[in-house]
Write a protein that holds these residues in place. Structure first.
Motif, PDB file in Angstrom:
ATOM      1  N   ALA A  53       0.852  -1.176   0.000  1.00 19.69           N
ATOM      2  CA  ALA A  53       0.000   0.000   0.000  1.00 19.69           C
ATOM      3  C   ALA A  53       0.890   1.228   0.000  1.00 19.69           C
ATOM      4  CB  ALA A  53      -0.902   0.014   1.230  1.00 19.69           C
ATOM      5  N   GLU A  73       2.102  -2.328 -11.446  1.00 21.33           N
ATOM      6  CA  GLU A  73       0.747  -2.097 -10.911  1.00 21.33           C
ATOM      7  C   GLU A  73      -0.191  -3.263 -11.225  1.00 21.33           C
ATOM      8  OE1 GLU A  73      -1.914   0.228  -8.741  1.00 21.33           O
ATOM      9  OE2 GLU A  73       0.174   0.769  -9.186  1.00 21.33           O
ATOM     10  N   PRO A  77      -2.618  -7.089  -7.827  1.00 25.39           N
ATOM     11  CA  PRO A  77      -3.740  -7.910  -7.367  1.00 25.39           C
ATOM     12  C   PRO A  77      -3.336  -9.336  -7.044  1.00 25.39           C
ATOM     13  CG  PRO A  77      -4.440  -6.511  -9.162  1.00 25.39           C
ATOM     14  CD  PRO A  77      -2.951  -6.319  -9.031  1.00 25.39           C
ATOM     15  N   ARG A  80      -1.449  -9.458  -3.819  1.00 26.99           N
ATOM     16  CA  ARG A  80      -2.298  -9.244  -2.640  1.00 26.99           C
ATOM     17  C   ARG A  80      -3.208 -10.427  -2.374  1.00 26.99           C
ATOM     18  NH1 ARG A  80      -3.329  -3.311  -4.258  1.00 26.99           N
ATOM     19  NH2 ARG A  80      -1.514  -2.281  -3.349  1.00 26.99           N
TER      20      ARG A  80
ATOM     21  N   GLY B 203      -7.144  -7.891  -3.254  1.00 29.23           N
ATOM     22  CA  GLY B 203      -6.571  -8.325  -4.523  1.00 29.23           C
ATOM     23  C   GLY B 203      -7.458  -8.171  -5.737  1.00 29.23           C
ATOM     24  N   LEU B 292      -4.684   2.847  -0.561  1.00 25.53           N
ATOM     25  CA  LEU B 292      -5.351   1.752   0.142  1.00 25.53           C
ATOM     26  C   LEU B 292      -5.849   2.203   1.516  1.00 25.53           C
ATOM     27  CD1 LEU B 292      -3.675  -1.696  -0.427  1.00 25.53           C
ATOM     28  CD2 LEU B 292      -5.840  -0.774  -1.212  1.00 25.53           C
TER      29      LEU B 292
END
Ligand SMILES: Nc1ncnc2c1ncn2[C@@H]1O[C@H](COP(=O)(O)OP(=O)(O)O)[C@@H](O)[C@H]1O
Ligand SMILES: [Mg+2]
Lengths: 246, 293
Positions: A53, A73, A77, A80, B203, B292
């Protein structure tokens, strides 16, 4: 995945304040570590770097030898999806049921509906919330809300579990119960890092303790016992079914 | 996640309806002008096939003068019909239509000239028309020759003006529609920032985070298109009777063109695309680089 190394990590904000200064530290895969220090010591900044983050001003954050600060970038996802994250103010979606909150990471990952149902119930069982799937977060107590947040964090069976003050709002007994849950997740191979300023609770548990002060590591106390010993010593909850970890 | 967008729209039906209305009105104006222009083109195309000319005689023109001019025109094979209106007939018509009636009997002399109108064949050459005009103009007793083409040209000019106005309005109001959806979508994003952060944290890809809002923009645009279509339909129904009687006096059938399935499909697709464009602007402003925590 689960092996983490920080090399000379500095995070300096635009106002010149350094939340982390030249931090170098490593976490073995499957280890359990507490990050302690007073408020403002840099614990949240530390975890944000791992969640990507935020990115360090200098230094490297290596997760399984990949510098995640340089991750494109569009690859974030996927990265994460391998993490589980728990916050003090759990960030549950108030308009969705407990079930939907916990199912969210699985839906994002594109899992089939039947498998989602199975996984969500298993995860809720681990935090003792079976039977509350249909409720909304506002119907739950603070401790229960926090456990929904934990269920959401572990439902994907993440390789790394990050928690920022997960017991901040809870009384000592509930806090101990939550920490116990983390120890159990660690038992099945998840690398766990928990930021908490609740030194008394942490010391009593006897796990590795990394002490931050003004953005620097001022102490790294090795564990005095393993999570296996800990789990063995504490009374196992009836629903403690932790099987199924990949 | 498309279902979520519908849920979001239906949960705020009042606001959504306002957006639809604004977008609808913005689209209805240029789209309506387009239909108007299509119909004007159609009319001029319909008339262009049978142009004609009118000859006005001097007041002192004799019956022979009139007959000579009529014969001159009749003998040309590309002139289909010639009808003569004598000065007396003209006065009678004027009495009937003006309602002045007997008041005109007070006049010492008939102030109206005799006239004739000639209808040309469908595909008459402009050269032939020019020669006919020249020939008739020089005949004795002829005051003026008027070619109907001149007002046709006016209609064409008007149609061009309408079409340009339509393009200008389409661009301006199109931009307006995009901005209206953009700000509505931005509001929708703002109201769900916490949720979007959580989604990113667990995600979700950029696409997953953006998609509901693009649907959202499409729904806004589409709804605006539907409103625009309804506004145009209502307007057409309202203006049809007076247009009908206006055109009836020109022996012209009213057959409003342009408002068909193709037009509707085009309008709705375009409206949806404008909505998506607005949503893209909002998403770009608000969701790229979303922090975030
Ligand atoms: N975005 C920011 N800009 C400037 N200073 C910040 C920012 N975020 C955090 N800080 C500062 O960095 C220090 C460490 O913050 P944080 O990591 O949140 O500490 P902790 O979680 O240990 O309480 C604090 O002094 C905080 O005020
Ligand atoms: Mg903090």
């Amino acid at each position: 995945m689960g092996h983490i190394v920080l090399q000379h990590v500095t995070r300096r904000f635009d106002n010149g304040h350094e939340a982390l200064s030249d931090v170098s530290v490593g976490f073995e895969e499957g280890s359990m570590t507490f990050l302690t220090g007073h408020s403002g010591a840099g614990k949240s900044t530390f975890l944000k770097l791992l969640l990507r983050a935020d990115v360090p001003t200098r230094g490297k954050v290596l997760v399984n030898d990949v510098d995640i600060a340089r991750l494109a970038e569009k690859r974030l996802p996927r990265y994460r999806q391998h993490l589980g994250v728990v916050f003090q103010d759990h960030h549950l979606l108030t308009q969705r049921t407990v079930f939907e909150n916990v199912a969210l990471p699985l839906r994002v990952g594109g899992m089939r509906e039947r498998e989602i149902g199975r996984r969500v119930r298993a995860s809720l069982g681990q935090v003792d919330l079976l039977g509350k799937e249909g409720l909304f977060p506002r119907h739950l107590s603070t401790g229960e809300q926090q456990r929904v947040g934990i269920a959401r964090a572990v439902v994907t069976r993440p390789k790394i579990l990050l928690a920022d003050e997960p017991t901040g709002n809870l009384d000592p007994q509930l806090s101990a119960h939550i920490m116990d849950l983390f120890a159990r997740f660690n038992q099945v191979g998840t690398t766990v890092i928990i930021a908490s300023h609740d030194i008394q609770l942490i010391e009593a548990m006897g796990f590795r303790m990394l002490q931050l002060e003004h953005g620097r590591v001022v102490g790294d106390h090795a564990a005095t016992r393993s999570t296996a010993e800990w789990v063995g010593e504490t009374e196992a909850p009836a629903t403690a079914d932790l099987g199924g970890q990949e | 996640m498309g279902g979520e967008s519908f849920h979001f729209v239906s949960a705020r039906l009042g606001t959504s309806f306002l957006v639809w209305l604004v977008v609808g009105i913005a689209l209805a104006l240029p789209a309506g002008l387009w239909i108007l222009q299509v119909n004007m083109n159609e009319m001029s195309a319909g008339w262009e096939g049978r142009p004609g000319l009118s000859v006005y005689f001097e007041l002192q023109a004799s019956t022979e003068d009139i007959e000579v001019a009529a014969q001159q025109l009749r003998k040309h094979e590309q002139v289909e019909s010639v009808s003569v209106t004598s000065a007396d007939q003209a006065l009678d018509e004027f009495k009937t239509y003006s309602g002045l009636g007997d008041a005109l009997t007070l006049l010492a002399e008939n102030p109206l000239p005799a006239s004739l109108t000639a209808r040309f064949a469908q595909n008459i050459d402009t050269d032939v028309v020019d020669r006919l005009i020249a020939a008739v103009q020089d005949l004795p007793g002829v005051a003026e020759v008027v070619v109907e083409k001149t007002w046709l040209e006016r209609l064409n000019d008007l149609s061009t003006a309408v079409s340009r106005l339509g393009v200008v309005l389409a661009v301006l109001f199109g931009i307006g529609a995009v901005l209206v959806t953009a700000s509505s979508v931005r509001l929708a994003i703002e109201s769900r920032l916490d949720e979007l952060r959580v989604l990113k944290m667990v995600g979700a890809t950029q696409g997953q985070v953006r998609r509901p809002f693009l649907y959202f923009g499409a729904i806004y645009g589409f709804g605006g298109g539907v409103i625009a279509a309804m506004l145009i339909a209502v307007t057409l129904v309202v203006i049809e009777p007076p247009l009908q009687s206006l055109l009836g006096s020109y022996q012209q059938e009213l057959d409003l063109a342009g408002f068909n399935l193709g037009f509707l499909a085009f309008l709705l697709v375009l409206a949806s695309l404008l909505g998506v464009a607005g949503a893209l602007i909002a998403v770009r402003q608000r969701l790229n680089n979303l922090e975030l925590f």
